[in-house]
Design a protein around this motif. Structure first.
Motif, mmCIF file in Angstrom:
data_model
loop_
_atom_site.group_PDB
_atom_site.id
_atom_site.type_symbol
_atom_site.label_atom_id
_atom_site.label_comp_id
_atom_site.label_asym_id
_atom_site.label_seq_id
_atom_site.Cartn_x
_atom_site.Cartn_y
_atom_site.Cartn_z
ATOM 1 N N VAL A 58 8.017 -7.844 7.160
ATOM 2 C CA VAL A 58 7.347 -6.935 8.078
ATOM 3 C C VAL A 58 6.752 -7.711 9.247
ATOM 4 O O VAL A 58 6.324 -8.856 9.095
ATOM 5 N N GLU A 59 6.760 -7.085 10.401
ATOM 6 C CA GLU A 59 6.153 -7.685 11.596
ATOM 7 C C GLU A 59 4.754 -7.104 11.765
ATOM 8 O O GLU A 59 4.592 -5.885 11.900
ATOM 9 N N LEU A 60 3.761 -7.993 11.736
ATOM 10 C CA LEU A 60 2.360 -7.596 11.841
ATOM 11 C C LEU A 60 1.635 -8.566 12.762
ATOM 12 O O LEU A 60 2.090 -9.696 12.972
ATOM 13 N N PRO A 61 0.476 -8.175 13.287
ATOM 14 C CA PRO A 61 -0.171 -9.024 14.283
ATOM 15 C C PRO A 61 -0.799 -10.313 13.756
ATOM 16 O O PRO A 61 -0.895 -11.293 14.501
ATOM 17 N N ASP A 62 -1.240 -10.328 12.475
ATOM 18 C CA ASP A 62 -1.948 -11.520 12.006
ATOM 19 C C ASP A 62 -2.076 -11.516 10.485
ATOM 20 O O ASP A 62 -1.615 -10.582 9.813
ATOM 21 N N GLU A 63 -2.737 -12.551 9.975
ATOM 22 C CA GLU A 63 -2.909 -12.710 8.531
ATOM 23 C C GLU A 63 -3.752 -11.597 7.918
ATOM 24 O O GLU A 63 -3.482 -11.167 6.791
ATOM 25 N N ASP A 64 -4.769 -11.136 8.628
ATOM 26 C CA ASP A 64 -5.582 -10.034 8.095
ATOM 27 C C ASP A 64 -4.735 -8.781 7.909
ATOM 28 O O ASP A 64 -4.868 -8.071 6.914
ATOM 29 N N ALA A 65 -3.854 -8.523 8.858
ATOM 30 C CA ALA A 65 -2.998 -7.336 8.771
ATOM 31 C C ALA A 65 -2.019 -7.443 7.605
ATOM 32 O O ALA A 65 -1.751 -6.449 6.924
ATOM 33 N N VAL A 66 -1.475 -8.638 7.344
ATOM 34 C CA VAL A 66 -0.541 -8.761 6.224
ATOM 35 C C VAL A 66 -1.282 -8.649 4.897
ATOM 36 O O VAL A 66 -0.758 -8.081 3.936
ATOM 37 N N ARG A 67 -2.496 -9.146 4.837
ATOM 38 C CA ARG A 67 -3.281 -8.985 3.604
ATOM 39 C C ARG A 67 -3.591 -7.503 3.359
ATOM 40 O O ARG A 67 -3.515 -7.028 2.229
ATOM 41 N N ALA A 68 -3.930 -6.776 4.398
ATOM 42 C CA ALA A 68 -4.170 -5.336 4.252
ATOM 43 C C ALA A 68 -2.891 -4.638 3.800
ATOM 44 O O ALA A 68 -2.919 -3.787 2.900
ATOM 45 N N PHE A 69 -1.757 -4.992 4.414
ATOM 46 C CA PHE A 69 -0.466 -4.417 4.028
ATOM 47 C C PHE A 69 -0.196 -4.664 2.546
ATOM 48 O O PHE A 69 0.191 -3.758 1.812
#
Length: 174
Positions: A58-69
């Motif tokens: 998945v393409e996400l803006p940053d590490e926080d976003a991937v952790r939330a995902f």
């Protein structure tokens, strides 16, 4: 930024996932435009196969976003996974799984992983592949590929020194 997210099922995880399929798909609908690849890893390619994991690139803006995902996802919240692996991903194939159109009849699909960082030799049987890095992108830890092959033994030969080949299929609503 591209991320590789793979939840490996715990014992009993399949039953949890069956119960929560609609919630999972609804959650993933919110990321539809950011998904590069998705789908379950399986015990086999037989009709009675059970899941062994859930893969998303998945393409996400940053590490926080991937952790939330990864950690707000319904399967994770319900305890379906024994572990969740998060990596930065460099997509060497420069396409999504939906761009793959060269399928061979009677071949199966696999997720192949190696800790070798040597560049793979591209193949027409690569659905997509890329490099795996730590989340801070300081260290390359290996490569992953989604491939088609006649057997898991053939699939594992497609990346240098690969040690894992997991039955995999395209994911999404059914």
């Amino acid at each position: 930024m591209e991320f590789f997210v793979w939840g490996r099922d715990r014992v009993g995880g399949y039953e949890i996932k069956v119960r929560l399929n609609e919630e999972h798909w609804t959650f993933m609908d919110g990321y539809a435009d950011q998904l590069i690849a998705r789908g379950p890893t399986l015990t086999s390619h037989d009709d009675d196969a059970e899941t062994t994991g859930s893969l998303h690139i998945v393409e996400l803006p940053d590490e926080d976003a991937v952790r939330a995902f990864a950690f707000e996802e319904p399967y994770y919240r319900a305890g379906a996974f024994e572990s969740v692996e998060l990596y930065r991903f460099h997509n060497r194939s420069a396409r999504t799984m939906w761009d793959f159109t060269d399928a061979v009849a009677d071949y199966h699909r696999y997720l192949v992983i190696t800790t070798d960082v040597s560049a793979a030799t591209p193949s027409q049987h690569f659905i997509m592949y890329g490099d795996l890095f730590t989340l801070d992108r300081q260290t390359q830890v290996g490569q992953a590929a989604l491939v088609e092959a006649p057997t898991p033994e053939a699939a594992v030969t497609m990346l240098p020194n690969a040690t894992e080949a997991h039955h995999w299929e395209f994911g999404g609503r059914r």
